[in-house]
Motif scaffolding. Structure first.
Motif, PDB file in Angstrom:
ATOM      1  N   ALA A 352       0.867  -1.176   0.000  1.00 40.26           N
ATOM      2  CA  ALA A 352       0.000   0.000   0.000  1.00 40.26           C
ATOM      3  C   ALA A 352       0.907   1.230   0.000  1.00 40.26           C
ATOM      4  O   ALA A 352       1.600   1.497   0.987  1.00 40.26           O
ATOM      5  CB  ALA A 352      -0.922   0.007   1.207  1.00 40.26           C
ATOM      6  N   ASN A 353       0.925   1.955  -1.092  1.00 37.15           N
ATOM      7  CA  ASN A 353       1.840   3.081  -1.243  1.00 37.15           C
ATOM      8  C   ASN A 353       1.247   4.329  -0.586  1.00 37.15           C
ATOM      9  O   ASN A 353       0.245   4.882  -1.053  1.00 37.15           O
ATOM     10  CB  ASN A 353       2.096   3.351  -2.729  1.00 37.15           C
ATOM     11  CG  ASN A 353       3.086   4.487  -2.938  1.00 37.15           C
ATOM     12  OD1 ASN A 353       3.990   4.687  -2.127  1.00 37.15           O
ATOM     13  ND2 ASN A 353       2.910   5.236  -4.021  1.00 37.15           N
ATOM     14  N   ILE A 354       1.866   4.784   0.503  1.00 43.10           N
ATOM     15  CA  ILE A 354       1.407   6.025   1.134  1.00 43.10           C
ATOM     16  C   ILE A 354       2.423   7.148   0.932  1.00 43.10           C
ATOM     17  O   ILE A 354       2.403   8.157   1.643  1.00 43.10           O
ATOM     18  CB  ILE A 354       1.101   5.819   2.625  1.00 43.10           C
ATOM     19  CG1 ILE A 354       2.333   5.338   3.392  1.00 43.10           C
ATOM     20  CG2 ILE A 354      -0.055   4.846   2.808  1.00 43.10           C
ATOM     21  CD1 ILE A 354       2.125   5.367   4.911  1.00 43.10           C
ATOM     22  N   SER A 355       3.283   7.004  -0.066  1.00 43.92           N
ATOM     23  CA  SER A 355       4.272   8.034  -0.376  1.00 43.92           C
ATOM     24  C   SER A 355       3.661   9.391  -0.713  1.00 43.92           C
ATOM     25  O   SER A 355       4.316  10.424  -0.496  1.00 43.92           O
ATOM     26  CB  SER A 355       5.158   7.574  -1.539  1.00 43.92           C
ATOM     27  OG  SER A 355       5.751   6.323  -1.252  1.00 43.92           O
ATOM     28  N   PRO A 356       2.429   9.463  -1.235  1.00 46.23           N
ATOM     29  CA  PRO A 356       1.825  10.781  -1.469  1.00 46.23           C
ATOM     30  C   PRO A 356       1.611  11.623  -0.212  1.00 46.23           C
ATOM     31  O   PRO A 356       1.110  12.744  -0.321  1.00 46.23           O
ATOM     32  CB  PRO A 356       0.484  10.424  -2.133  1.00 46.23           C
ATOM     33  CG  PRO A 356       0.762   9.163  -2.876  1.00 46.23           C
ATOM     34  CD  PRO A 356       1.663   8.407  -1.941  1.00 46.23           C
ATOM     35  N   VAL A 357       1.981  11.117   0.978  1.00 44.60           N
ATOM     36  CA  VAL A 357       1.947  11.975   2.166  1.00 44.60           C
ATOM     37  C   VAL A 357       3.012  13.056   2.108  1.00 44.60           C
ATOM     38  O   VAL A 357       3.010  13.976   2.936  1.00 44.60           O
ATOM     39  CB  VAL A 357       2.131  11.164   3.467  1.00 44.60           C
ATOM     40  CG1 VAL A 357       1.030  10.140   3.636  1.00 44.60           C
ATOM     41  CG2 VAL A 357       3.510  10.510   3.545  1.00 44.60           C
ATOM     42  N   HIS A 358       3.925  12.976   1.143  1.00 42.88           N
ATOM     43  CA  HIS A 358       4.939  14.027   1.004  1.00 42.88           C
ATOM     44  C   HIS A 358       4.249  15.375   0.831  1.00 42.88           C
ATOM     45  O   HIS A 358       3.230  15.482   0.136  1.00 42.88           O
ATOM     46  CB  HIS A 358       5.838  13.744  -0.206  1.00 42.88           C
ATOM     47  CG  HIS A 358       7.079  14.586  -0.230  1.00 42.88           C
ATOM     48  ND1 HIS A 358       7.071  15.919  -0.587  1.00 42.88           N
ATOM     49  CD2 HIS A 358       8.376  14.284   0.080  1.00 42.88           C
ATOM     50  CE1 HIS A 358       8.297  16.403  -0.516  1.00 42.88           C
ATOM     51  NE2 HIS A 358       9.108  15.432  -0.110  1.00 42.88           N
ATOM     52  N   PRO A 359       4.764  16.428   1.456  1.00 48.78           N
ATOM     53  CA  PRO A 359       4.114  17.741   1.350  1.00 48.78           C
ATOM     54  C   PRO A 359       3.968  18.258  -0.076  1.00 48.78           C
ATOM     55  O   PRO A 359       3.075  19.067  -0.349  1.00 48.78           O
ATOM     56  CB  PRO A 359       5.025  18.650   2.177  1.00 48.78           C
ATOM     57  CG  PRO A 359       5.701  17.738   3.151  1.00 48.78           C
ATOM     58  CD  PRO A 359       5.899  16.449   2.400  1.00 48.78           C
ATOM     59  N   LYS A 360       4.828  17.812  -0.977  1.00 42.35           N
ATOM     60  CA  LYS A 360       4.759  18.264  -2.370  1.00 42.35           C
ATOM     61  C   LYS A 360       4.074  17.205  -3.223  1.00 42.35           C
ATOM     62  O   LYS A 360       4.508  16.057  -3.276  1.00 42.35           O
ATOM     63  CB  LYS A 360       6.158  18.548  -2.906  1.00 42.35           C
ATOM     64  CG  LYS A 360       6.852  19.713  -2.215  1.00 42.35           C
ATOM     65  CD  LYS A 360       8.217  19.978  -2.827  1.00 42.35           C
ATOM     66  CE  LYS A 360       8.902  21.162  -2.134  1.00 42.35           C
ATOM     67  NZ  LYS A 360      10.254  21.426  -2.705  1.00 42.35           N
ATOM     68  N   LEU A 361       2.996  17.606  -3.897  1.00 47.06           N
ATOM     69  CA  LEU A 361       2.230  16.678  -4.721  1.00 47.06           C
ATOM     70  C   LEU A 361       3.103  16.044  -5.792  1.00 47.06           C
ATOM     71  O   LEU A 361       3.000  14.841  -6.056  1.00 47.06           O
ATOM     72  CB  LEU A 361       1.045  17.412  -5.357  1.00 47.06           C
ATOM     73  CG  LEU A 361       0.167  16.595  -6.307  1.00 47.06           C
ATOM     74  CD1 LEU A 361      -0.490  15.439  -5.576  1.00 47.06           C
ATOM     75  CD2 LEU A 361      -0.894  17.487  -6.960  1.00 47.06           C
ATOM     76  N   ARG A 362       3.972  16.820  -6.400  1.00 43.52           N
ATOM     77  CA  ARG A 362       4.812  16.317  -7.491  1.00 43.52           C
ATOM     78  C   ARG A 362       5.675  15.155  -7.019  1.00 43.52           C
ATOM     79  O   ARG A 362       5.799  14.132  -7.713  1.00 43.52           O
ATOM     80  CB  ARG A 362       5.695  17.455  -8.011  1.00 43.52           C
ATOM     81  CG  ARG A 362       6.741  17.028  -9.053  1.00 43.52           C
ATOM     82  CD  ARG A 362       7.601  18.200  -9.479  1.00 43.52           C
ATOM     83  NE  ARG A 362       8.254  18.839  -8.353  1.00 43.52           N
ATOM     84  CZ  ARG A 362       9.385  18.397  -7.785  1.00 43.52           C
ATOM     85  NH1 ARG A 362       9.970  17.292  -8.256  1.00 43.52           N
ATOM     86  NH2 ARG A 362       9.931  19.048  -6.787  1.00 43.52           N
ATOM     87  N   ILE A 363       6.264  15.274  -5.852  1.00 39.90           N
ATOM     88  CA  ILE A 363       7.137  14.211  -5.349  1.00 39.90           C
ATOM     89  C   ILE A 363       6.310  12.996  -4.928  1.00 39.90           C
ATOM     90  O   ILE A 363       6.682  11.853  -5.179  1.00 39.90           O
ATOM     91  CB  ILE A 363       7.993  14.727  -4.177  1.00 39.90           C
ATOM     92  CG1 ILE A 363       8.953  15.808  -4.692  1.00 39.90           C
ATOM     93  CG2 ILE A 363       8.760  13.589  -3.522  1.00 39.90           C
ATOM     94  CD1 ILE A 363       9.802  16.447  -3.606  1.00 39.90           C
TER      95      ILE A 363
END
Length: 381
Positions: A352-363
Motif C-alpha cells: 500500500a503506497n502512502i508516499s503521497p503523504v509528502h508535502p509536495k504533490l509532485r514528489i
C-alpha cells in the motif's frame, strides 16, 4: 506456493476530475510492475486524522481533498473486474469487515465477484476496527468471537450445495438459510485472514487459505506467529504448508534517500504512526498518546482528533517509529528489508503506497515510478 508474489493496494479514495483516476492508475502500476493482484480496502472512513488532511501538510490533498471519502469495496471491485480482461489481475478486498457485514451477504458478494472475474477473487476478511463499527451502531463488544462465527458461517453456506442450512450461533444463527450460487469451476474464493492476536491466529489456522496481517510487527514476530498458525492448522487436520504466508506493508518510497527522509518526517506519515500499538511505540522509547495499553488501529478513532491535538501527537513520533510502521526507502533499500521478511517466511507481500503523504504533490505522485521498480524487484525475491 512457489516463488514470491506481489499485490498492490489502492486507497479507493474519491478524487477530483475523474472518480476512477486513482483506480486506473493503480491498475496500470500493478500491471507494469508484474503484480499478481490488486486490492481494495473496506473502510467507511480513513486511518489518517481528517483534521490534518489538507494541502498545508500533504500534497495529495489537492487531488483528493477528503480523507474519509472511501469507495465501497465490492462495488469498486466489480467495476475493476469489468476492465480486467487484459491485465488479468486477481482482485482482493483487504480486508472486509466481519462485524459490520452479515456473513451471508459477504459470502454472496465474494461468490458473485468470483464468477464475474472468472475465478480471480480473494476474500480478505478480519474483525474490523472500532472506527468502522462503533460510530455506526455496530456492537464492538466481542469482535473476535463475532469474527469466528462469521467465517464459520461463510464456510457453511459455501459448503451447503444449495441445501437449507440451520446453524446455531450467538451472532449469526441460520434457520433454513439457502445459498445456491455454485462454486466457480469447483472452487470458492480464497479466504485471507487478517489475524494478529492469539485467538485470531488459531482461527486462521482452522479456516484460512492465507494469513494476511497488516499491523506493525518485526520479522521475528512474524515467523513466530506463522508457527502458531501452522500448528493450529495441523491440529484441525489441515495441511499447514497450504496456508500462504502473506502480509500487507505500507510503503514510503522515492528515487532518493533525501526524498524518503522528507516523507518519513512529514506530518501525515508521523500521524499514521498513531495506528501502531503502544507496544510498538515503547520499542522506540516513547509512550503512545492514547496510553501505555493502547491497542493501535483496532481501537483508533482518527475522526475525533482535532488539528491541534493531532499536531501535538505528531511531535512525539521519532523517525524510527515511522520506519517500523512502514517500509521506507528507495526501491533497492526496501528490497533489502523485504529479503529479511522473506527469510522469516513471507511469500506474498501486498504493498500500500502512502508516499503521497509528502508535502509536495509532485514528489508524492512521482513515487509511482519507484513503486513499479519495487514491484518488479519483489518478483525476484
Amino acid at each position: 506456493m512457489n516463488g514470491f508474489r506481489t499485490g498492490l493496494m489502492d486507497g479507493a479514495l474519491h478524487v477530483r476530475f475523474a472518480p476512477d483516476l486513482l483506480l486506473r492508475t493503480t491498475r496500470q502500476i500493478a500491471a507494469a510492475g508484474g503484480a499478481d493482484s490488486m486490492w481494495i480496502p473496506d473502510h467507511l472512513n480513513g486511518v489518517f486524522p481528517s483534521s490534518i488532511w489538507n494541502p498545508k501538510y500533504l500534497g495529495v490533498a489537492k487531488l483528493a481533498p477528503r480523507a474519509d471519502a472511501i469507495y465501497e469495496p465490492w462495488t469498486t471491485l466489480g467495476y475493476i473486474a469489468a476492465q480486467n480482461r487484459i491485465t488479468r489481475l486477481r482482485l482482493g478486498v483487504g480486508v472486509t469487515d466481519a462485524g459490520r457485514r452479515n456473513p451471508a451477504v459477504t459470502a454472496q458478494a465474494a461468490a458473485t465477484l468470483h464468477h464475474l472475474s472468472r475465478g480471480r477473487t480473494i476474500l480478505g476478511i478480519g474483525p474490523g476496527e472500532r472506527e468502522g463499527n462503533e460510530p455506526y451502531g455496530v456492537d464492538w463488544a466481542k469482535p473476535v468471537a463475532r469474527f469466528d462465527e462469521a467465517i464459520a458461517t461463510i464456510r457453511a453456506l459455501w459448503d451447503s450445495g444449495g441445501a437449507p442450512v440451520t446453524r446455531e450461533s450467538q451472532f449469526f444463527p441460520l434457520h433454513d438459510a439457502v445459498f445456491d450460487i455454485p462454486p466457480h469451476k469447483g472452487g470458492w474464493p480464497e479466504i485471507w485472514v487478517a489475524a494478529h492476536g492469539p485467538r485470531m491466529l488459531g482461527i486462521a489456522g482452522r479456516y484460512a487459505d492465507a494469513w494476511f496481517p497488516s499491523y506493525p510487527q518485526q520479522p521475528k514476530q512474524y515467523s513466530q506467529k506463522l508457527a502458531v498458525i501452522r500448528s493450529a492448522a495441523e491440529g484441525a487436520g489441515r495441511d499447514p504448508l497450504a496456508i500462504t504466508p502473506a502480509v500487507l506493508f505500507f510503503v514510503l518510497t522515492a528515487s532518493s534517500s533525501a526524498q524518503v527522509d522528507e516523507m518519513v518526517g512529514s506530518t501525515t506519515a508521523r500521524a499514521f504512526a498513531l495506528s501502531a500499538s503502544a507496544e510498538v511505540w515503547a520499542r522506540h522509547g516513547v509512550e503512545h498518546p492514547m496510553g501505555p495499553a493502547f491497542s493501535g488501529i483496532q481501537d483508533l478513532l482518527p475522526q475525533t482528533i482535532d488539528e491541534h491535538t493531532a499536531l501535538s501527537y505528531v511531535e512525539r513520533v521519532p523517525p524510527s517509529l515511522v520506519r517500523e510502521t512502514c517500509l521506507a526507502g528507495t526501491p533497492s533499500e526496501i528490497l533489502d528489508q523485504l529479503s529479511e521478511w522473506r527469510d522469516h517466511g513471507v511469500r506474498y507481500a501486498v504493498i500500500a503506497n502512502i508516499s503521497p503523504v509528502h508535502p509536495k504533490l509532485r514528489i508524492g505522485l512521482g513515487s509511482s515510478l519507484s513503486l513499479v521498480q519495487l514491484l518488479r524487484g519483489m518478483r525476484r525475491l
